[in-house]
Design an enzyme around this catalytic site. Sequence first.
Site, PDB file in Angstrom:
ATOM      1  NE  ARG A 166      34.986  33.820  40.565  1.00 23.91           N
ATOM      2  CZ  ARG A 166      33.913  33.029  40.526  1.00 23.91           C
ATOM      3  NH1 ARG A 166      34.018  31.778  40.119  1.00 23.91           N
ATOM      4  NH2 ARG A 166      32.725  33.471  40.864  1.00 23.91           N
ATOM      5  CB  SER A 215      34.708  39.702  43.612  1.00 28.58           C
ATOM      6  OG  SER A 215      33.340  39.660  43.349  1.00 28.58           O
ATOM      7  CD  GLU A 231      37.513  36.967  41.658  1.00 24.61           C
ATOM      8  OE1 GLU A 231      36.768  36.629  42.584  1.00 24.61           O
ATOM      9  OE2 GLU A 231      37.106  37.500  40.613  1.00 24.61           O
TER      10      GLU A 231
HETATM   11  C1  LIG Z   1      32.651  45.111  37.380  1.00 25.37           C
HETATM   12  C2  LIG Z   1      33.324  43.744  37.306  1.00 25.37           C
HETATM   13  C3  LIG Z   1      32.584  42.604  37.573  1.00 25.37           C
HETATM   14  C4  LIG Z   1      33.173  41.340  37.496  1.00 25.37           C
HETATM   15  N1  LIG Z   1      32.402  40.242  37.770  1.00 25.37           N
HETATM   16  C5  LIG Z   1      32.952  39.002  37.702  1.00 25.37           C
HETATM   17  C6  LIG Z   1      32.145  37.856  37.982  1.00 25.37           C
HETATM   18  O1  LIG Z   1      30.949  37.932  38.243  1.00 25.37           O
HETATM   19  N2  LIG Z   1      32.749  36.641  37.920  1.00 25.37           N
HETATM   20  C7  LIG Z   1      34.071  36.490  37.600  1.00 25.37           C
HETATM   21  O2  LIG Z   1      34.535  35.357  37.567  1.00 25.37           O
HETATM   22  N3  LIG Z   1      34.851  37.581  37.331  1.00 25.37           N
HETATM   23  C8  LIG Z   1      34.323  38.810  37.374  1.00 25.37           C
HETATM   24  N4  LIG Z   1      35.100  39.912  37.116  1.00 25.37           N
HETATM   25  C9  LIG Z   1      36.544  39.742  36.801  1.00 25.37           C
HETATM   26  C10 LIG Z   1      36.857  39.765  35.279  1.00 25.37           C
HETATM   27  O3  LIG Z   1      35.831  40.356  34.552  1.00 25.37           O
HETATM   28  C11 LIG Z   1      37.094  38.350  34.719  1.00 25.37           C
HETATM   29  O4  LIG Z   1      38.120  37.717  35.405  1.00 25.37           O
HETATM   30  C12 LIG Z   1      37.443  38.371  33.229  1.00 25.37           C
HETATM   31  O5  LIG Z   1      37.432  37.074  32.709  1.00 25.37           O
HETATM   32  C13 LIG Z   1      38.798  39.032  32.943  1.00 25.37           C
HETATM   33  O6  LIG Z   1      38.886  39.207  31.535  1.00 25.37           O
HETATM   34  P1  LIG Z   1      39.920  40.214  30.899  1.00 25.37           P
HETATM   35  O7  LIG Z   1      39.890  39.988  29.427  1.00 25.37           O
HETATM   36  O8  LIG Z   1      39.625  41.591  31.337  1.00 25.37           O
HETATM   37  O9  LIG Z   1      41.282  39.677  31.490  1.00 25.37           O
HETATM   38  P2  LIG Z   1      42.573  40.515  31.939  1.00 25.37           P
HETATM   39  O10 LIG Z   1      42.243  41.287  33.157  1.00 25.37           O
HETATM   40  O11 LIG Z   1      43.136  41.249  30.794  1.00 25.37           O
HETATM   41  O12 LIG Z   1      43.571  39.328  32.314  1.00 25.37           O
HETATM   42  C14 LIG Z   1      43.336  38.511  33.436  1.00 25.37           C
HETATM   43  C15 LIG Z   1      44.392  37.392  33.464  1.00 25.37           C
HETATM   44  O13 LIG Z   1      44.206  36.527  32.347  1.00 25.37           O
HETATM   45  C16 LIG Z   1      45.380  36.490  31.530  1.00 25.37           C
HETATM   46  N5  LIG Z   1      44.907  36.435  30.143  1.00 25.37           N
HETATM   47  C17 LIG Z   1      44.076  37.323  29.532  1.00 25.37           C
HETATM   48  N6  LIG Z   1      43.807  36.929  28.271  1.00 25.37           N
HETATM   49  C18 LIG Z   1      44.512  35.788  28.081  1.00 25.37           C
HETATM   50  C19 LIG Z   1      44.668  34.901  26.959  1.00 25.37           C
HETATM   51  N7  LIG Z   1      44.030  35.102  25.790  1.00 25.37           N
HETATM   52  N8  LIG Z   1      45.485  33.820  27.099  1.00 25.37           N
HETATM   53  C20 LIG Z   1      46.130  33.576  28.279  1.00 25.37           C
HETATM   54  N9  LIG Z   1      46.015  34.380  29.362  1.00 25.37           N
HETATM   55  C21 LIG Z   1      45.213  35.473  29.268  1.00 25.37           C
HETATM   56  C22 LIG Z   1      46.147  37.745  31.869  1.00 25.37           C
HETATM   57  O14 LIG Z   1      47.538  37.572  31.646  1.00 25.37           O
HETATM   58  C23 LIG Z   1      45.823  37.909  33.343  1.00 25.37           C
HETATM   59  O15 LIG Z   1      46.659  37.060  34.095  1.00 25.37           O
HETATM   60  C24 LIG Z   1      34.547  41.212  37.163  1.00 25.37           C
HETATM   61  C25 LIG Z   1      35.296  42.364  36.892  1.00 25.37           C
HETATM   62  C26 LIG Z   1      34.690  43.620  36.944  1.00 25.37           C
HETATM   63  C27 LIG Z   1      35.488  44.843  36.627  1.00 25.37           C
END
Ligand SMILES: Cc1cc2nc3c(=O)[nH]c(=O)nc-3n(C[C@H](O)[C@H](O)[C@H](O)COP(=O)(O)OP(=O)(O)OC[C@H]3O[C@@H](n4cnc5c(N)ncnc54)[C@H](O)[C@@H]3O)c2cc1C
Length: 338
Positions: free
Chosen positions: A164, A238, A334
Amino acid sequence: MQIESGVSLKPYNTFGLPALAQSLVRLRSDADVRAIVDHPRFGRAPKFILGGGSNVVLTRDVQALVLKIEIPGRRLFEERIDAFIVEAGAGENWHDFVAWTLAQGWPGLENLALIPGTVGAAPVQNIGAYGVELQDRFESLDAVDLMTGRTVTLTREMCHFNYRDSVFKHDLAGKSVITRVRFRLPQPWRPVLGYLELERARLESGIADPGPKQVFDWVCAIRRAKLPNPERLGNAGSFFKNPLVSEVQCRDIIGRDPGLVHYVLADGSIKLAAGWMIEACGWKGKSVGRAGVYEKQALVLVNRGGATGAEVVTLARAIQESVYGRFGIRLEPEPVMA
Ligand SMILES: Cc1cc2nc3c(=O)[nH]c(=O)nc-3n(C[C@H](O)[C@H](O)[C@H](O)COP(=O)(O)OP(=O)(O)OC[C@H]3O[C@@H](n4cnc5c(N)ncnc54)[C@H](O)[C@@H]3O)c2cc1C
């Protein structure tokens, strides 16, 4: 490209937390990112990169310029003897992209199905689920430097992937915008089924030799049964990382808590189940204000309706204190706190 003012971020974070962006811009290409870098007013201003908002806890209004990443695009980048190299724009929805690769006959991402968020955020925390991590299928990515406006290509080694974790949470945090990601999907395909719940699904179904779509369906079914749908109950998946400890530390804890759920990793280190520790401290189903611990999975914190980021943080701290008090282990959140 238009800069919007006073934008509510509530619909843009899966926790459904209230926060206003003083200024927000939607970026649909590398050129859009460069235009912001060269912008007379915003070029040097602090910036906050937002994908699908599924891994952030918004604790206050955001003063920095919010860069909402909406870069589209999916294509077969290269076909090699031993792999398909597939590319996607950072703004693509992750799950839709996974489903699309399968439909095209390029399997390999099925264990990562149904993870919310965008393609561009997937490398940031090296998303992982059911025995596969993004780094196992990663080829390279393009990112635009927010100081120079230059596009750079980063290989797997340059991303410093870990559990992570990646360089985008450290040296490059907030400094470059990932615009495209390329994935290496190996041929011939082999299922990854070692994970307990997947193995159970295989045994129950009686399917000895599942195809990629079958694995995809199992992963989706397992996730739907276990995790709350953010559209109905706000959450960020998580909330804490599973702590990594040495064998000595693990034995010490088991001496006091024989039921401790743990997994031995290939390098000999041990991953403790944070959800089990939180449940053991009596938190499952409990609430602090309008933030709570999910009834079916203690690792997930939820918004019971109208919670603020501050309430989520208060609950998270209380959980950290109890787990530290009982196990001597400091749980690390996380999601990114903003
Ligand atoms: C129901 C649920 C289940 C989940 N299950 C998992 C799982 O099984 N495994 C897992 O690993 N995660 C899981 N997650 C966490 C999440 O889905 C992941 O971390 C996902 O990759 C976040 O994507 P996002 O676009 O929503 O990022 P955001 O929440 O918008 O951003 C997260 C971080 O990334 C940065 N960021 C976003 N886009 C960019 C970009 N293009 N360039 C540079 N930085 C960027 C942001 O600044 C921030 O620091 C889960 C979340 C939820 C709500």
